[in-house]
Design a protein around this motif. Structure first.
Motif, PDB file in Angstrom:
ATOM      1  N   PRO B 284       0.738  -1.280  -0.068  1.00  0.00           N
ATOM      2  CA  PRO B 284       0.014   0.167  -0.010  1.00  0.00           C
ATOM      3  C   PRO B 284       1.011   1.121   0.089  1.00  0.00           C
ATOM      4  O   PRO B 284       1.791   1.227   0.704  1.00  0.00           O
ATOM      5  CB  PRO B 284      -0.743  -0.112   1.155  1.00  0.00           C
ATOM      6  N   MET B 285       0.494   2.158  -0.665  1.00  0.00           N
ATOM      7  CA  MET B 285       1.216   3.600  -0.961  1.00  0.00           C
ATOM      8  C   MET B 285       0.163   4.584  -0.637  1.00  0.00           C
ATOM      9  O   MET B 285      -0.867   4.705  -1.552  1.00  0.00           O
ATOM     10  CB  MET B 285       1.987   3.666  -2.375  1.00  0.00           C
ATOM     11  N   GLU B 286       0.425   5.476   0.268  1.00  0.00           N
ATOM     12  CA  GLU B 286      -0.679   6.377   0.810  1.00  0.00           C
ATOM     13  C   GLU B 286      -0.721   7.854  -0.311  1.00  0.00           C
ATOM     14  O   GLU B 286      -2.054   8.022  -0.543  1.00  0.00           O
ATOM     15  CB  GLU B 286      -0.439   6.769   2.097  1.00  0.00           C
ATOM     16  N   ASN B 287       0.407   8.148  -0.747  1.00  0.00           N
ATOM     17  CA  ASN B 287       0.106   9.357  -1.486  1.00  0.00           C
ATOM     18  C   ASN B 287       0.047   9.263  -2.768  1.00  0.00           C
ATOM     19  O   ASN B 287       1.103   9.555  -3.733  1.00  0.00           O
ATOM     20  CB  ASN B 287       1.756  10.006  -1.305  1.00  0.00           C
ATOM     21  N   TRP B 288      -1.172   8.861  -3.241  1.00  0.00           N
ATOM     22  CA  TRP B 288      -1.306   8.655  -4.655  1.00  0.00           C
ATOM     23  C   TRP B 288      -2.037   9.866  -5.324  1.00  0.00           C
ATOM     24  O   TRP B 288      -2.673   9.647  -6.746  1.00  0.00           O
ATOM     25  CB  TRP B 288      -1.885   7.174  -4.925  1.00  0.00           C
ATOM     26  N   SER B 289      -2.533  10.824  -4.841  1.00  0.00           N
ATOM     27  CA  SER B 289      -3.014  12.051  -5.228  1.00  0.00           C
ATOM     28  C   SER B 289      -1.985  13.187  -4.977  1.00  0.00           C
ATOM     29  O   SER B 289      -1.430  13.448  -3.841  1.00  0.00           O
ATOM     30  CB  SER B 289      -4.360  12.213  -4.569  1.00  0.00           C
ATOM     31  N   SER B 290      -1.840  13.948  -6.042  1.00  0.00           N
ATOM     32  CA  SER B 290      -1.020  15.090  -6.056  1.00  0.00           C
ATOM     33  C   SER B 290      -1.762  16.105  -6.902  1.00  0.00           C
ATOM     34  O   SER B 290      -1.463  16.234  -8.055  1.00  0.00           O
ATOM     35  CB  SER B 290       0.571  14.753  -5.911  1.00  0.00           C
ATOM     36  N   GLY B 291      -2.153  17.587  -6.402  1.00  0.00           N
ATOM     37  CA  GLY B 291      -2.514  18.505  -7.418  1.00  0.00           C
ATOM     38  C   GLY B 291      -3.773  17.773  -8.340  1.00  0.00           C
ATOM     39  O   GLY B 291      -4.732  17.152  -7.898  1.00  0.00           O
ATOM     40  N   ARG B 292      -3.185  17.865  -9.518  1.00  0.00           N
ATOM     41  CA  ARG B 292      -4.269  17.404 -10.753  1.00  0.00           C
ATOM     42  C   ARG B 292      -4.099  16.112 -10.941  1.00  0.00           C
ATOM     43  O   ARG B 292      -4.635  15.730 -12.064  1.00  0.00           O
ATOM     44  CB  ARG B 292      -4.069  18.437 -11.718  1.00  0.00           C
TER      45      ARG B 292
END
Lengths: 395, 395
Positions: B284-292
């Motif tokens: 699992p990897m938490e940071n899968w959204s960034s900006g657009r």
């Protein structure tokens, strides 16, 4: 040849099984001699648990009133996770249990049970108790059986019951098999209940079994609740065949250091490293009766103690042997054979299930632990389906 | 710089997750381009299972009528012991299930589901489907996001959803983590149902999962019951990192030779060794959204298929992303962040539970197998407590 005494029935071994057998044999009107190798009759070890399969028999032999003076009637059999401390399941030993099995589940000091049996034997005119009798050899002579002591004394008996435990001499007549070392050892600590209660002990009315990887702790009250019996068991990773230098007290910290506070408190406050008990059983062996000689208890089917059935199965043996002696009259060979045929499958099942249960409670991989705990947590307090085969048996 | 096209929403990957996301984005009134790297949109693999958590979403998108033309509505999910053949447990997918979850459990061919989604996208004026688009790089530019193809083409998008699967290019924007090889491989065999029935196949209306040490076989009907989908999975003991020379077809016999007749028949009659599917997931990897830019489906949380949730979780992603785009209007960053915050814990749980369930079904030591089978056998057909967390979810 040295002295040779003629006797009727002869029981080799004056432990719990041997004395119960003597009472049963006496009940059939026979005279019976019990040979104990120690200087005094007695019991080593601390507590034992007796299920209704056994208390029913003790009741039949008229011993339960006396036993009740020393026994404790626990409310629950509780399994807890030794690491997390979580309660995994409990078995109600109260009214639902009693209604189902009619006889109670009790725990008591081994010495107390032994004393009740010993006293009953002592006053029984059919029973002769002889200590300091070190048996060297047992032979089946067809119409008779001979027991020879290390000092050369010989007993010529109508029948011999080898109730001489794990390291049975009588068993050598049937097999040269050896005890199987489980690589587990036990250490014990029996302390005054006052001390436990003062230090905040709870659930002291229950039988508590804390289970963890390669280890467990059992706790329950004995001697009318005056003493608290505690046993730890763990697997040594330093096993050396033919040596006693494994499972030594210095391994206790390694095993129990990661346990929950309640377990660590019990282990490090109360368990004594003075006496080490390596745990053995044997593989089931079918041919334990031949002519006028048979085996009983640990001599016939030594088992790991994880089902708390060692004493119970010896007492079941004694009861069923008594039944067969009643039934077959003078045909002792037939009585012994029928006894063995009934008792072999059941005691073997207990032996093997004890091993299996040991593997389950000592599970060490995450998946087994997860599955086990889930299974245990799904079990209701009044679900006796897993224990019914053990506790519902009546002889 | 080569051509740079300005677009609104851009979905990288035209598989089941990407197309469902496109339908959802279009539902919010936005224009969306879907980039598929293959020459034609399509699906590899054979069957897939869709729980009510997913059929509820497909219903919401108005697709269930069309899907029902191809899907099969199995009666039961059955777990069997692959070695003994014993049925261990079943889950009733019939009226009790439908009453509880309101939406059905279905199985179908992946290509059929993909076709329904593709057709719905094709007729949707807000959706543009582009094939042969090999993405090389995705960048978050703050107010915009850029997708660059291998041929140099650039897309300047208001927002990018990386639905490009296990080997996602979009994910490289967030992490250089690598797929985790399970050392398990799958082989498949989809055969006409007539052939199965002629040869005495039974329970062909059920989803059957045969479980054994280091292996399993799944069987269920697809394409309105005209085809029978069968997948075997086993752990290779010849794994070599960086090589494809493990889990090869010659290992099938070693693994399945000891299975019960029904399993051996299926494996040796129908499974094709032509295509080998090594099984991967990722941590699992938490940071899968960034900006657009955000991820969806296997690009975000690739999972082992043991819970049959790969497609389902991608569809859940698409549904919840749609909800957040509705809710947050032009604040796309917030929509993506809220989407990730909801979807990360749930999809991670599915990822990790799939691994755990894999260990349980593939258990190989006797104690684990005993405990597992006992646990499964104790479960009632209408006990949905173990699956409720998966199936009761509604977006």
């Amino acid at each position: 040849m040295a002295k040779q005494k003629e006797v009727s029935f002869l029981v080799v071994g004056g432990g719990i099984g041997g004395l119960t057998a003597a009472l049963g044999i006496a009940e059939t009107g026979r005279s019976v001699h019990v040979l104990e190798k120690a200087r005094q009759f007695g019991e080593v070890g601390a507590g034992l648990q007796l299920g209704p399969n056994t208390t029913a028999i003790l009741d039949r032999f008229g011993l339960m009133d006396e036993i009740s003076k020393y026994a404790v009637f626990p409310k629950r059999l509780v399994l807890k996770d030794a690491i997390t401390g979580e309660e995994l399941s409990d078995l109600d030993l109260g009214s639902a249990f009693l209604e189902k099995y009619k006889h109670p589940y009790i725990v008591m000091h081994r010495a107390d049970l032994h004393k009740v049996l010993f006293d009953a034997c002592e006053v029984n005119p059919n029973i002769t108790l002889l200590s300091n009798q070190k048996v060297k050899k047992v032979e089946d002579l067809g119409e008779k059986a001979r027991v020879t002591l290390e000092d050369g004394t010989g007993y010529l008996a109508e029948a011999v019951i080898g109730a001489d435990g794990l390291w049975s001499k009588t068993r050598e007549m049937f097999s040269n098999d050896q005890p199987v070392c489980s690589r587990y050892v036990a250490y014990r600590g029996t302390v005054p209940m006052d001390e436990i209660v003062e230090r905040g002990g709870t659930d002291v009315d229950d039988v508590l079994m804390w289970i963890g990887p390669y280890l467990h702790l059992v706790q329950y009250p004995v001697r009318s609740g005056k003493l608290y019996n505690q046993v730890i068991v763990f697997k040594s990773f330093r096993y050396k065949e033919g040596s006693d230098d494994w499972g030594t007290p210095d391994e206790i910290e390694e095993h129990f250091g990661e346990c929950c506070e309640a377990v660590r408190h019990a282990v490090f406050s109360y368990i004594s490293g003075q006496r080490r008990w390596p745990m053995y059983d044997r593989n089931p062996m079918e041919n334990w009766s031949s002519g006028r000689v048979t085996l009983l208890g640990d001599a016939a089917h030594p088992m790991l103690q994880y089902l708390a059935q060692g004493g119970c199965q010896a007492i079941e043996d004694a009861a069923y042997l008594t039944n067969m002696l009643h039934k077959h009259g003078n045909n002792i060979e037939q009585a012994f054979l029928s006894y063995k045929q009934e008792r072999f499958p059941r005691s073997s099942r207990v032996q093997l299930t004890a091993r299996l249960w040991g593997e389950i409670i000592h599970a060490n991989d995450n998946i087994s632990i997860l599955l086990r705990n889930e299974l245990l947590k799904n079990r209701n307090s009044d679900d006796y389906s897993y224990v019914d085969w053990l506790y519902a048996k009546r002889y």
